[in-house]
Design a protein around this motif. Structure first.
Motif: not given
Ligand code: NDP
Length: 601
Positions: A2, A277, A279, A320-322, A324, A357, A384, A391
């Motif tokens: 991250t 972002d 991956r 994951d990024g979602w 997060d 973010k 965002q 990602f």
């Protein structure tokens, strides 16, 4: 990894002024009309480069269920029907095989941004272990074929066949489906899952038709021209070519690193930078996979949906990024001395976590890109979720390659296309090939996107019935259109971060309803006008729509900055209490066995 940058890179007021200024630069009066449909002189952009249609006689036979669309919607519904003992199913698909969006999108680097464990449906049923956390397109297309084979959906399917019209015959209680192959097939039940992202659009740039070099849309990748293949083999034929790619959305982000490696010179024409972002993809460990208990996939999907939509669970299985994005908002809320769970408090927490973010995302650009001017141009200045979050761990690095040139149009877009290239700011970039990464029609009329209309009872067209916007029960049943089912997220859970979850539940519902009709010997299934109106009223009372924030930078998430009018709002409504509550509701509705709102005749 991250990336942690400064907590915020600008103070809130300054940030909002910058966001507004960047948005204002991009607002255009013509909104969605700026895009060009691939018809007439542009129709060749839709040709299928992957399959030649097989010659066959027109079909006039009858099946129990005809399903229009051979993507995940058709595949999961077909599988659920087979599991329920309804075997005479025909999938009608315009591509040369199953896969839907994964049939068409074979561009190099194509990959799903939602984790494979929850994105690939029917993993337990088909016994497949995804090879990596975020699977690449060839494996997804292969999984589509696996589902087709596992559930014998190939037996009756027709490919390279486009539906041109459908009509209901009330006396015979049958649908007739007309196609571009001269078919007039009949079906007792009609189901449709044609997806929101299957009709490519071209950028409305003056001179589009003039270019004399080679060109194609990313969803029809021309490997004959580029060399290479969808698995990422080097595109050796591009070594001496000047390649331009127009667009920097989720598609371009994935294929640019491959083009940067292969092309003699690569020009990336950017109107708005995407947010890139981390991956952090990784292979799946088979030993760990073997420890998953039966029923794991449903649990993982539910865990993701709960966390991604602001709920609470003990653990984050997908990480994951979602999730997060949601967990950061939740942490912000809970870390306050006195958590404020009012809508205003939630919005404040969202804004605080988003500021952080987006600062991280911009700091990552600075940390990666060696040329400061290029770095500045690659920074996204919006919240965002205003645009599709991306990602990737190689996209930004591609701009450090000496052959890769970012042509930043600062919101204006490409000015003109000539016989030999592209003009930006009065400078002509000579090109051998233009690749259009310009996206798909999302917000246009459904009959334009589907390519056909549906004629229901008493000759009423679906487009007329939906003149003021979509109406349905559960997003599936429509009054006046008996024995017809729709498979999509809309007017149901509306879970955008994992579309197959919506489709799987809809498939289950349709199979349960048809099995019940068979049990009671019914010839017709129809939602009452009252139940349809009540469902729409319930949805409208909650106002949960997809995107539509006109204060955001324009794009297909917000109708190109115009926001959603009443009709567009209806066309993107979701269950007021959110996806988790919808899935619980539909589970209870199916299990009750009374099928409230439907009439079985
Ligand atoms: P998008 O609609 O997201 O992007 C289109 C791009 O074209 C934008 O960058 C847009 O700029 C640009 N553009 C349009 N007109 C012009 C112009 N005149 N001059 C210059 N640039 C122009 O399409 P994509 O195919 O990238 O993605 C579509 C959707 O498909 C994604 O949002 C995602 O939902 C899905 N997808 C999912 C993937 C995954 O799961 N990994 C991978 C790929 C796609 P601007 O932003 O300024 O409008």
């Amino acid at each position: 990894m991250t990336f942690r940058g400064p907590a915020t890179d600008l103070d809130r007021d300054e940030l909002l002024r910058r966001y507004a200024a960047e948005r204002d630069k991009r607002i255009r009066d013509d909104g969605n009309d700026q895009y060009v449909e691939p018809v007439g002189k542009f129709a060749h952009f839709l040709d299928d480069p992957y399959a030649e249609p097989e010659a066959r006689e027109p079909l006039t036979d009858e099946v129990d269920v005809a399903f229009i669309g051979g993507g995940f919607a058709g595949l999961v519904t077909g599988a659920k029907l087979k599991q329920a003992g309804i075997t005479n199913v025909r999938i009608i698909e315009k591509g040369g095989d199953f896969g839907g969006t994964w049939y068409w999108n074979r561009y190099p680097g194509a990959q799903c941004d939602t984790a494979a464990f929850i994105y690939l449906p029917l993993l337990e049923e088909t016994g497949h272990m995804p090879s990596e956390k975020y699977t690449h397109a060839p494996e997804i297309a292969e999984h589509c074929r696996r589902i087709g084979e596992h559930f014998d959906l190939y037996d009756n399917a027709v490919f390279s066949t486009e539906v041109t019209g459908v009509e209901w015959n009330d006396d015979a209680c049958r649908w007739t489906i007309h196609t571009n192959r001269g078919d007039a097939m009949r079906a007792k039940y009609l189901a449709m899952g044609t997806g929101p992202l299957h009709r490519p659009k071209l950028p409305g740039i003056p001179g589009l038709e003039r270019f004399e070099g080679h060109s194609f849309h990313t969803s029809r990748w021309d490997y004959d021209y580029t060399g290479g293949d969808p698995s990422g083999s080097p595109m050796t034929a591009l070594g001496d070519k000047r390649v331009g790619i127009i667009g920097t959305g989720a598609t371009a982000v994935q294929c640019v690193p491959h083009l940067a490696r292969a092309a003699g010179e690569l020009y990336v024409f950017q109107r708005t930078p995407s947010s890139i972002d981390v991956r952090n993809n990784r292979p799946i460990d088979p030993e760990w996979f073997a420890t998953l208990e039966p029923g794991w996939q449903k649990r993982w999907m539910e865990n993701f949906t709960t966390l991604q939509t602001g709920g609470f669970t003990d653990e984050d299985l997908v990480m994951d990024g979602w999730t997060d994005i949601s967990l950061r908002i939740r942490d912000k809320l809970l870390s306050a001395p006195k958590p404020d769970l009012s809508p205003e408090g939630m919005l404040r927490a969202y804004h605080d976590s988003d500021d952080e973010k987006m600062s991280e995302i911009r700091a990552r650009v600075d940390a990666t890109i060696s040329d400061p001017e290029t770095a500045e141009a690659l920074k996204p200045w919006y919240r965002q979720l205003c645009k599709r979050p991306c990602f990737h761990d190689q996209y930004l690095d591609a701009f450090n390659e000496t052959n890769t040139h970012l042509v930043h149009t600062d919101g204006r877009g490409v000015e003109e296309i000539t016989e030999s290239g592209v003009i930006v700011d009065g400078i002509e970039y000579e090109l051998d090939c233009i690749i259009y990464a310009s996206g798909f029609e999302v917000g246009t009329e459904f009959s334009r996107r589907w390519g056909y209309d549906v004629c229901g009872r008493n000759g009423e067209m679906l487009s007329e019935h939906w003149d003021d916007g979509m109406t349905s029960l559960h997003g599936i049943h429509v009054h006046g259109f008996p024995n017809m089912f729709i498979v999509s997220p809309t007017q149901g859970a509306n879970l955008i971060s994992n579309v197959p979850h919506n489709l799987t539940e809809a498939g289950e519902t349709i199979a349960t309803v048809i099995a019940h009709a068979n049990d009671v010997g019914a010839e017709q299934i129809e939602v009452t006008a009252t139940a349809e109106a009540a469902w729409v009223a319930k949805l409208e009372s909650g106002g949960r729509t997809f995107g539509g924030d006109p204060t955001c930078t324009p794009g297909y998430y917000n109708n190109e900055g115009k926001g959603a009018d009443e009709k567009a709002t209806r066309n993107s409504l979701g269950y007021p209490e959110g996806p988790v509550a919808y899935f619980e509701h539909i589970d209870r509705w199916r299990a009750a066995g009374t099928f409230d709102g439907l009439v079985f005749r």
